[in-house]
Design an enzyme around this catalytic site. Structure first.
Site, mmCIF file in Angstrom:
data_model
loop_
_atom_site.group_PDB
_atom_site.id
_atom_site.type_symbol
_atom_site.label_atom_id
_atom_site.label_comp_id
_atom_site.label_asym_id
_atom_site.label_seq_id
_atom_site.Cartn_x
_atom_site.Cartn_y
_atom_site.Cartn_z
ATOM 1 N NE ARG A 24 -4.346 -1.217 0.085
ATOM 2 C CZ ARG A 24 -4.458 -2.281 -0.701
ATOM 3 N NH1 ARG A 24 -3.461 -2.625 -1.501
ATOM 4 N NH2 ARG A 24 -5.560 -3.000 -0.708
ATOM 5 C CD GLU A 75 -3.217 3.452 -5.228
ATOM 6 O OE1 GLU A 75 -4.258 2.852 -5.523
ATOM 7 O OE2 GLU A 75 -2.263 2.910 -4.674
ATOM 8 C CG HIS A 129 -3.706 -0.641 -6.458
ATOM 9 N ND1 HIS A 129 -4.078 -0.005 -5.308
ATOM 10 C CD2 HIS A 129 -3.678 -1.975 -6.154
ATOM 11 C CE1 HIS A 129 -4.280 -0.895 -4.348
ATOM 12 N NE2 HIS A 129 -4.048 -2.111 -4.829
HETATM 13 P P1 NAD Z 1 -1.411 -11.631 4.439
HETATM 14 O O1 NAD Z 1 -2.254 -11.345 5.621
HETATM 15 O O2 NAD Z 1 -1.413 -12.983 3.833
HETATM 16 O O3 NAD Z 1 0.112 -11.276 4.762
HETATM 17 C C1 NAD Z 1 0.541 -10.107 5.413
HETATM 18 C C2 NAD Z 1 1.751 -10.473 6.254
HETATM 19 O O4 NAD Z 1 2.352 -9.292 6.784
HETATM 20 C C3 NAD Z 1 1.387 -11.363 7.430
HETATM 21 O O5 NAD Z 1 2.276 -12.451 7.471
HETATM 22 C C4 NAD Z 1 1.567 -10.442 8.632
HETATM 23 O O6 NAD Z 1 1.947 -11.137 9.788
HETATM 24 C C5 NAD Z 1 2.673 -9.544 8.126
HETATM 25 N N1 NAD Z 1 2.817 -8.299 8.878
HETATM 26 C C6 NAD Z 1 1.838 -7.499 9.371
HETATM 27 N N2 NAD Z 1 2.376 -6.446 9.995
HETATM 28 C C7 NAD Z 1 3.715 -6.572 9.902
HETATM 29 C C8 NAD Z 1 4.817 -5.800 10.358
HETATM 30 N N3 NAD Z 1 4.627 -4.679 11.061
HETATM 31 N N4 NAD Z 1 6.064 -6.229 10.054
HETATM 32 C C9 NAD Z 1 6.276 -7.363 9.365
HETATM 33 N N5 NAD Z 1 5.260 -8.158 8.917
HETATM 34 C C10 NAD Z 1 4.003 -7.751 9.186
HETATM 35 O O7 NAD Z 1 -1.820 -10.543 3.357
HETATM 36 P P2 NAD Z 1 -1.445 -10.579 1.797
HETATM 37 O O8 NAD Z 1 -2.530 -11.217 1.043
HETATM 38 O O9 NAD Z 1 -0.060 -11.059 1.655
HETATM 39 O O10 NAD Z 1 -1.506 -9.019 1.462
HETATM 40 C C11 NAD Z 1 -0.638 -8.115 2.118
HETATM 41 C C12 NAD Z 1 -0.995 -6.700 1.738
HETATM 42 O O11 NAD Z 1 -0.613 -6.461 0.393
HETATM 43 C C13 NAD Z 1 -2.491 -6.416 1.784
HETATM 44 O O12 NAD Z 1 -2.877 -5.994 3.064
HETATM 45 C C14 NAD Z 1 -2.661 -5.342 0.744
HETATM 46 O O13 NAD Z 1 -2.534 -4.076 1.342
HETATM 47 C C15 NAD Z 1 -1.514 -5.560 -0.208
HETATM 48 N N6 NAD Z 1 -1.960 -6.130 -1.510
HETATM 49 C C16 NAD Z 1 -1.749 -5.407 -2.629
HETATM 50 C C17 NAD Z 1 -2.134 -5.912 -3.856
HETATM 51 C C18 NAD Z 1 -1.909 -5.124 -5.119
HETATM 52 O O14 NAD Z 1 -2.696 -5.221 -6.040
HETATM 53 N N7 NAD Z 1 -0.856 -4.365 -5.225
HETATM 54 C C19 NAD Z 1 -2.758 -7.165 -3.931
HETATM 55 C C20 NAD Z 1 -2.947 -7.905 -2.761
HETATM 56 C C21 NAD Z 1 -2.530 -7.363 -1.549
#
Ligand code: NAD
Length: 307
Positions: A225, A254, A273
């Site tokens: 994000r 965005e 995005h």
């Molecule tokens: P997920 O919940 O599977 O994984 C997120 C990971 O980050 C978890 O393992 C969590 O423990 C870890 N985490 C949380 N806070 C943390 C911190 N302070 N330090 C280190 N690790 C931390 O989620 P995901 O499906 O992997 O998605 C992650 C993020 O990516 C979403 O929240 C979203 O914002 C973003 N995303 C973006 C797109 C895109 O189109 N660009 C697509 C999917 C997800």
């Protein structure tokens, strides 16, 4: 929770046609229809991209994105609304997008595309192109995105380390650092890839100090994000050649404003995005909705419940 009417909110059209998902879910034992803002309160459940205050009157909201940072958790909880998200489906899509960015930097594909726009036959400097095997990347956040990125880059021979809160090992990562050692973890790698959710803890996690800690020939990749990054600090680092470049799918504002200097930088790849886009998106997110409708019927806990 009695489910009779499930609405597909028109905001999902930013990712796929809402009618595709409505068709895909047509065999569910509930009435499924595409709705606009005025149709929300007539539903028991809503599948959506954007947040609307009217969802506080339904029982269950499903976000077609993994990131739910724009949903007000406290208000949903106070209103007794269940929120589920679409984490778990973006491993391969985002992994391949990140592999594409890295291959572009290593094989100079973005230069060729830029030159082609000008009908210019221009080869890279002799020492500009390189190959990925043996290069090092640090993936910050080892959830669905992080492990998908590791699996895809691992197949290209990239040496991977991860950063997560606990520091416990994760398959696919050579070394895992606890997040209080972030600056150490990113200090000596060629690629830093951000895959954490946006939370109070990760807001501006990548600031001037983080970019200072990175190698000046390193590339920075953000598919998480925009606000995980202090964008002016990133722009300063890029302008000062304190980084080699960046690939950015997400931004603090965005669409990225037309006057952002990021648009014009040779070593910056901007994507709107869409790192997780795929023509299968409605099926992938639909399967989570279907699973949860099934679970409701059998009285099981929701899958991917956030609130
Ligand atoms: P997920 O919940 O599977 O994984 C997120 C990971 O980050 C978890 O393992 C969590 O423990 C870890 N985490 C949380 N806070 C943390 C911190 N302070 N330090 C280190 N690790 C931390 O989620 P995901 O499906 O992997 O998605 C992650 C993020 O990516 C979403 O929240 C979203 O914002 C973003 N995303 C973006 C797109 C895109 O189109 N660009 C697509 C999917 C997800």
């Amino acid at each position: 929770l009695e489910l009779e009417r499930l609405g597909i909110h028109e905001s999902v059209a930013q990712v796929f046609p809402p009618a595709e998902l409505a068709d895909y879910l047509a065999d569910l034992p509930v009435a499924v229809s595409v709705i606009g803002d005025d149709g929300i309160t007539a539903c028991d459940a809503v599948v959506t991209l954007e947040y609307r205050e009217a969802v506080l009157e339904v029982d269950w909201v499903h976000s077609i994105q993994a990131g739910v940072d724009r949903f007000p958790f406290d208000a949903l909880e106070d209103a007794g609304v269940v929120l589920t998200n679409s984490t778990g489906i973006h491993d391969r899509t985002v992994g391949e997008t990140v592999a594409g960015y890295l291959l572009s930097f290593s094989r100079r594909l973005h230069d060729h595309v830029a030159n082609q726009q000008e009908r210019r036959w221009e080869r890279p400097e002799w020492d500009a192109a390189f190959t990925l095997p043996g290069s090092t990347a640090c993936v910050v956040g080892t959830g669905t995105l992080g492990t998908g990125v590791a699996e895809t880059l691992g197949g290209l021979g990239v040496d991977l380390r991860g950063v997560r809160r606990s520091g416990d090992p994760v398959p696919g990562f050579g070394e895992v650092y606890a997040n209080d050692r972030l600056l150490e973890a990113i200090a000596d790698v060629e690629f830093v890839i951000v895959t954490v959710p946006l939370t109070d803890e990760t807001h501006h996690l990548f600031d001037a100090a983080a970019f200072e800690a990175m190698r000046d020939d390193a590339y920075f990749v953000n598919v998480a994000r925009g606000s995980v990054v202090d964008e002016p600090a990133l722009i300063d680092a890029l302008e000062a050649d304190a980084l080699a470049g960046a690939a950015l799918d997400v931004f603090e504002e965005e669409p990225l404003p037309e006057d952002s200097p990021l648009w014009g930088m040779d070593e910056v790849i901007v994507s709107p995005h869409c790192a997780a886009y795929t023509r299968d998106y409605f099926r992938d997110t639909g399967d989570i909705v279907r699973e949860n409708v099934d679970r409701l019927e059998t009285g099981e806990e929701f899958h991917n419940r956030v609130v």
